[in-house]
Design a protein around this motif. Structure first.
Motif, PDB file in Angstrom:
ATOM      1  N   PRO A 261      12.878  24.005  39.190  1.00  0.00           N
ATOM      2  CA  PRO A 261      13.252  22.608  39.441  1.00  0.00           C
ATOM      3  C   PRO A 261      14.710  22.316  39.100  1.00  0.00           C
ATOM      4  CG  PRO A 261      11.110  22.707  38.377  1.00  0.00           C
ATOM      5  CD  PRO A 261      11.681  24.091  38.313  1.00  0.00           C
ATOM      6  N   LEU A 262      15.193  22.873  38.002  1.00  0.00           N
ATOM      7  CA  LEU A 262      16.579  22.659  37.600  1.00  0.00           C
ATOM      8  C   LEU A 262      17.537  23.248  38.633  1.00  0.00           C
ATOM      9  CD1 LEU A 262      18.718  21.820  35.504  1.00  0.00           C
ATOM     10  CD2 LEU A 262      18.356  24.036  34.391  1.00  0.00           C
ATOM     11  N   ILE A 263      17.278  24.483  39.053  1.00  0.00           N
ATOM     12  CA  ILE A 263      18.158  25.146  40.025  1.00  0.00           C
ATOM     13  C   ILE A 263      18.059  24.475  41.384  1.00  0.00           C
ATOM     14  CG2 ILE A 263      18.634  27.307  41.235  1.00  0.00           C
ATOM     15  CD1 ILE A 263      19.466  27.172  38.250  1.00  0.00           C
ATOM     16  N   ASN A 264      16.870  24.091  41.792  1.00  0.00           N
ATOM     17  CA  ASN A 264      16.720  23.423  43.091  1.00  0.00           C
ATOM     18  C   ASN A 264      17.556  22.157  43.150  1.00  0.00           C
ATOM     19  OD1 ASN A 264      14.895  25.429  43.655  1.00  0.00           O
ATOM     20  ND2 ASN A 264      13.085  24.111  43.520  1.00  0.00           N
ATOM     21  N   ALA A 265      17.502  21.347  42.116  1.00  0.00           N
ATOM     22  CA  ALA A 265      18.274  20.102  42.110  1.00  0.00           C
ATOM     23  C   ALA A 265      19.767  20.394  42.082  1.00  0.00           C
ATOM     24  CB  ALA A 265      17.872  19.258  40.905  1.00  0.00           C
ATOM     25  N   LEU A 266      20.167  21.374  41.304  1.00  0.00           N
ATOM     26  CA  LEU A 266      21.583  21.729  41.189  1.00  0.00           C
ATOM     27  C   LEU A 266      22.143  22.193  42.534  1.00  0.00           C
ATOM     28  CD1 LEU A 266      23.669  21.976  38.803  1.00  0.00           C
ATOM     29  CD2 LEU A 266      23.072  24.395  38.741  1.00  0.00           C
ATOM     30  N   VAL A 267      21.408  23.094  43.192  1.00  0.00           N
ATOM     31  CA  VAL A 267      21.859  23.634  44.479  1.00  0.00           C
ATOM     32  C   VAL A 267      21.869  22.557  45.544  1.00  0.00           C
ATOM     33  CG1 VAL A 267      21.328  25.281  46.313  1.00  0.00           C
ATOM     34  CG2 VAL A 267      21.129  25.989  43.912  1.00  0.00           C
ATOM     35  N   ALA A 268      20.796  21.775  45.611  1.00  0.00           N
ATOM     36  CA  ALA A 268      20.728  20.720  46.641  1.00  0.00           C
ATOM     37  C   ALA A 268      21.873  19.733  46.480  1.00  0.00           C
ATOM     38  CB  ALA A 268      19.378  20.016  46.551  1.00  0.00           C
ATOM     39  N   ASP A 269      22.167  19.335  45.251  1.00  0.00           N
ATOM     40  CA  ASP A 269      23.280  18.396  45.022  1.00  0.00           C
ATOM     41  C   ASP A 269      24.604  19.005  45.431  1.00  0.00           C
ATOM     42  OD1 ASP A 269      21.546  16.527  44.075  1.00  0.00           O
ATOM     43  OD2 ASP A 269      21.998  16.864  41.945  1.00  0.00           O
ATOM     44  N   PHE A 270      24.826  20.271  45.113  1.00  0.00           N
ATOM     45  CA  PHE A 270      26.116  20.887  45.429  1.00  0.00           C
ATOM     46  C   PHE A 270      26.280  21.070  46.944  1.00  0.00           C
ATOM     47  CE2 PHE A 270      28.872  24.657  46.001  1.00  0.00           C
ATOM     48  CZ  PHE A 270      30.017  24.158  45.404  1.00  0.00           C
ATOM     49  N   LEU A 271      25.205  21.421  47.629  1.00  0.00           N
ATOM     50  CA  LEU A 271      25.318  21.637  49.077  1.00  0.00           C
ATOM     51  C   LEU A 271      25.570  20.345  49.832  1.00  0.00           C
ATOM     52  CD1 LEU A 271      22.535  24.295  49.791  1.00  0.00           C
ATOM     53  CD2 LEU A 271      24.986  24.646  49.398  1.00  0.00           C
ATOM     54  N   THR A 272      25.147  19.235  49.286  1.00  0.00           N
ATOM     55  CA  THR A 272      25.413  17.945  49.941  1.00  0.00           C
ATOM     56  C   THR A 272      26.785  17.392  49.596  1.00  0.00           C
ATOM     57  OG1 THR A 272      24.306  16.745  48.150  1.00  0.00           O
ATOM     58  CG2 THR A 272      22.973  17.340  50.070  1.00  0.00           C
ATOM     59  N   GLY A 273      27.508  18.100  48.743  1.00  0.00           N
ATOM     60  CA  GLY A 273      28.882  17.728  48.442  1.00  0.00           C
ATOM     61  C   GLY A 273      29.017  16.579  47.490  1.00  0.00           C
TER      62      GLY A 273
END
Length: 273
Positions: A261-273
């Motif tokens: 869950p932590l990594i999913n949120a981190l990656v999703a936020d970064f990919l959306t800029g």
């Protein structure tokens, strides 16, 4: 959300042999390359999260899983070309990259050597430095021992679990411990030995190359990572112009498995800029 039945497998010829990739979702592509001794399936939780907005490409890296066994050592530029070969076969011009350890190092190489093919990169639990003397000696002895005793995986399993997982995971995530043990036990030792030697003792310093990256990059370290301590991963981030660096509590060397869950949120936020 997706499930394992929605994945489509492809066997793709590359400079490092035929590589198996699993694909799900739709949208902007993101290619996921795992750690040594792991397959693309270590990214299942990320794929399930990201597939609503992204075409997720999970790679069994050369010599691992269902990819063709390795018969020789390689350089990091070969791995970057392997990504290019995968993209060309799938008719993809540009991809984001999500990499762990070996995958993080190769994500950096790919971003530097192929700036026209990279979107954003998330590089986790990795380094831009050459292997230190202690690491070269340790892994060399481990490979010699495994060969001398007929391919017995016990020493490799114990070493990998100790190097990959930290006290929080040993205490609270027994399923992750079991997954890592099973993954390492299943490897083709003669094949992955070429990968281990290429990625650990033969690894070259990439910091100067990483300084040429122009893509947005997030570098992630685990506070409990015994393989690449936070200062080493921070040095990689410092070498990449404009990169973001984040240290995560409660995870070690396989953050995506240890706290999805932590990594999913981190990656999703970064990919959306």
């Amino acid at each position: 959300m997706t499930n394992p039945q929605t994945f489509i497998d492809h066997m793709i010829p590359t400079v490092l042999g035929t590589v198996r990739v699993r694909i799900t979702g739709s949208g902007a592509p993101i290619l996921c390359w795992p750690s040594l001794l792991m397959t693309g399936d270590m990214w299942i939780a990320q794929a399930e999260c990201l597939a609503e907005r992204h075409t997720v490409i999970m790679v069994d890296p050369p010599g691992h899983g269902r990819s063709q066994p390795l018969t020789a050592m390689f350089g990091f530029d070969d791995c970057a070309q392997c990504i290019v070969d995968i993209l060309d076969a799938l008719h993809i011009d540009v991809t984001h990259v999500l990499g762990n350890s070996w995958g993080g190092m190769i994500g950096g190489t790919f971003a530097a050597l192929h700036p026209d093919r990279i979107g954003r990169a998330v590089l986790m639990n990795c380094t831009g430095s050459a292997a230190g003397l202690g690491q070269r000696i340790e892994y060399g002895a481990l490979l010699r021992l495994a060969g001398l005793i007929g391919g017995f995986r016990g020493p490799l399993v114990r070493s990998a679990v100790k190097a990959f997982l930290g006290p929080t995971t040993f205490r609270t995530r027994p399923d992750v411990v079991d997954y890592v043990r099973a993954s390492v036990r299943s490897v083709d030792l003669s094949s992955v030995s070429f990968a281990i030697r290429s990625v650990v003792p033969a690894r070259v310093d990439q910091l100067e190359l990483l300084a040429t990256i122009s893509a947005p990059v997030l570098v992630v370290a685990g506070i409990e990572d015994a393989t690449f301590a936070v200062p080493e991963t921070r040095a990689m981030a410092n070498a990449i112009p404009g990169s973001t660096f984040q240290v995560l509590d409660g995870v070690a060397h396989l953050a995506a498995l240890e706290n999805p869950p932590l990594i999913n949120a981190l990656v999703a936020d970064f990919l959306t800029g």
